[in-house]
Design an enzyme around this catalytic site. Sequence first.
Site, PDB file in Angstrom:
ATOM      1  N   THR A 210       9.615  10.572  12.991  1.00 44.86           N
ATOM      2  CA  THR A 210       8.531  11.278  12.301  1.00 44.86           C
ATOM      3  C   THR A 210       7.497  11.520  13.323  1.00 44.86           C
ATOM      4  OG1 THR A 210       9.044  10.301  10.175  1.00 44.86           O
ATOM      5  CG2 THR A 210       6.545  10.673  10.726  1.00 44.86           C
ATOM      6  N   ARG A 238      14.154  11.666  -2.850  1.00 39.67           N
ATOM      7  CA  ARG A 238      13.312  10.233  -2.325  1.00 39.67           C
ATOM      8  C   ARG A 238      12.034  11.014  -1.428  1.00 39.67           C
ATOM      9  NH1 ARG A 238      11.863   8.759   3.348  1.00 39.67           N
ATOM     10  NH2 ARG A 238      11.909   6.557   3.326  1.00 39.67           N
ATOM     11  N   GLY A 240       9.272   9.247   1.386  1.00 39.55           N
ATOM     12  CA  GLY A 240       8.927   8.254   1.935  1.00 39.55           C
ATOM     13  C   GLY A 240       7.287   7.866   2.270  1.00 39.55           C
ATOM     14  N   ASP A 241       6.926   7.051   3.135  1.00 39.98           N
ATOM     15  CA  ASP A 241       5.360   6.852   3.264  1.00 39.98           C
ATOM     16  C   ASP A 241       4.554   7.961   3.840  1.00 39.98           C
ATOM     17  OD1 ASP A 241       6.905   6.358   5.788  1.00 39.98           O
ATOM     18  OD2 ASP A 241       5.344   5.650   6.575  1.00 39.98           O
ATOM     19  N   THR A 261       5.228   5.425  11.382  1.00 37.44           N
ATOM     20  CA  THR A 261       6.530   5.841  11.261  1.00 37.44           C
ATOM     21  C   THR A 261       7.453   4.855  11.136  1.00 37.44           C
ATOM     22  OG1 THR A 261       8.349   6.642  12.729  1.00 37.44           O
ATOM     23  CG2 THR A 261       6.626   5.676  13.905  1.00 37.44           C
ATOM     24  N   GLY A 262       8.682   4.686  10.437  1.00 37.26           N
ATOM     25  CA  GLY A 262       9.760   3.794  10.268  1.00 37.26           C
ATOM     26  C   GLY A 262      10.070   3.633   8.755  1.00 37.26           C
ATOM     27  N   GLY A 264      10.109   4.032   5.547  1.00 38.39           N
ATOM     28  CA  GLY A 264       8.955   4.254   4.646  1.00 38.39           C
ATOM     29  C   GLY A 264       8.699   3.772   3.300  1.00 38.39           C
TER      30      GLY A 264
HETATM   31  N1  ASP Z   1       8.556   6.874   7.578  1.00 42.42           N
HETATM   32  C1  ASP Z   1       9.466   8.220   7.544  1.00 42.42           C
HETATM   33  C2  ASP Z   1      10.088   8.013   6.077  1.00 42.42           C
HETATM   34  O1  ASP Z   1      10.262   6.830   5.543  1.00 42.42           O
HETATM   35  C3  ASP Z   1      10.568   8.040   8.413  1.00 42.42           C
HETATM   36  C4  ASP Z   1      10.146   7.852  10.006  1.00 42.42           C
HETATM   37  O2  ASP Z   1       9.206   7.516  10.353  1.00 42.42           O
HETATM   38  O3  ASP Z   1      10.884   8.979  10.579  1.00 42.42           O
HETATM   39  O4  ASP Z   1      10.310   9.192   5.440  1.00 42.42           O
END
Ligand code: ASP
Length: 344
Positions: A210, A238, A240-241, A261-262, A264
């Site tokens: 991300t 789905r 994410g965050d 990022t991570g 989510g």
């Molecule tokens: N945070 C993002 C998600 O969960 C993924 C990412 O950070 O690459 O959609």
Amino acid sequence: MSKSSISFWLLLILSVAPSLAAHPGAHDRDLEEESVTAEKKWTLVIHGGAGSMVRDSMPPEKDAAARAGLTRALEAGSAVLKKGGTAMDAVSAAIMIMEDDEHFNAGKGAVFTYKGINELDASIMDGKTLGAGAVTGARYTKNPILLARAVMEKSPHVMLSREGADEFSREQGLEQVNPDYFATPERWRQLEELKAKKLGWYDVDLKYGTVGAVAVDGAGNVAAGTSTGGLTGKRWGRIGDSPIIGAGNYADNRACAVSATGAGEFFIRLGVAHEICARMRMLGEDSKVAADHVLKEMALLGGTGGVIVTAPDGTATFSFNTPGMYRGKATSAGDKMVAIYGDE
Ligand code: ASP
């Protein structure tokens, strides 16, 4: 005083007096001009995703491409801030560069859903007004961060989804692309790998990818933006965050600006971005203490990832519990760095 020194002083007074009379307050004006031209203090921090990047297993061309992309994004955002532009404009400019760069999981190069399409999420927030905009599951807008910004500035809403977000994007005249534009062979390979090995949600290469940016501009206003394709193989619509204000993105002039990022789901459960700002605002913690604390709580739940944070005083922090995070920072004081691995 000798005769010659008296005539020296007389000459000096006579030569200076007319110019003083003609330009009253000339000195004040010089100062004013100086403050108009002097660059005000600003800070820009970006990320291109956290994950399992380790020096020994990273192909050199991938390392170089990521650093080049981060550098271009920093340059685009810095150019805005240098000219006295806003944090909102700097964040948008930096993120657009990374959305256009297929090495990051946002815009071109976004990961595929289980059904093999790209569904894009993005959000942006203005710390001065607490205005915010977000989109989820957008499929046709070349730069989803601009769509999130249009939601904030041109609609009465904060978040639009899927076909509705695409329709609004067309109405706003944002650049549209054929969905094939976002697809890359490497992301397709990752989807195939996930399906073949029946990998779990967070397993594919564990490089979330991300992108995000936070900035404080010369007027002391902060802003945050985040853009992503989400997770490889995501199903069932789905979300994410990244497009959720308070989870993966938040900005408040009273505290800070955060982009995450991570994994989510964990960022959503803890409301990570808002929680960091709330700790800074109410407990008086600095950005490092607040970010490290919240990420530690997330790790206890089993979540991995990272955040970038900046505060109106220009201080900035990276915090992540993964081996690496694509990241960079530039300031009006001339600092400029990009890094990938945890030991940099
Ligand atoms: N945070 C993002 C998600 O969960 C993924 C990412 O950070 O690459 O959609």
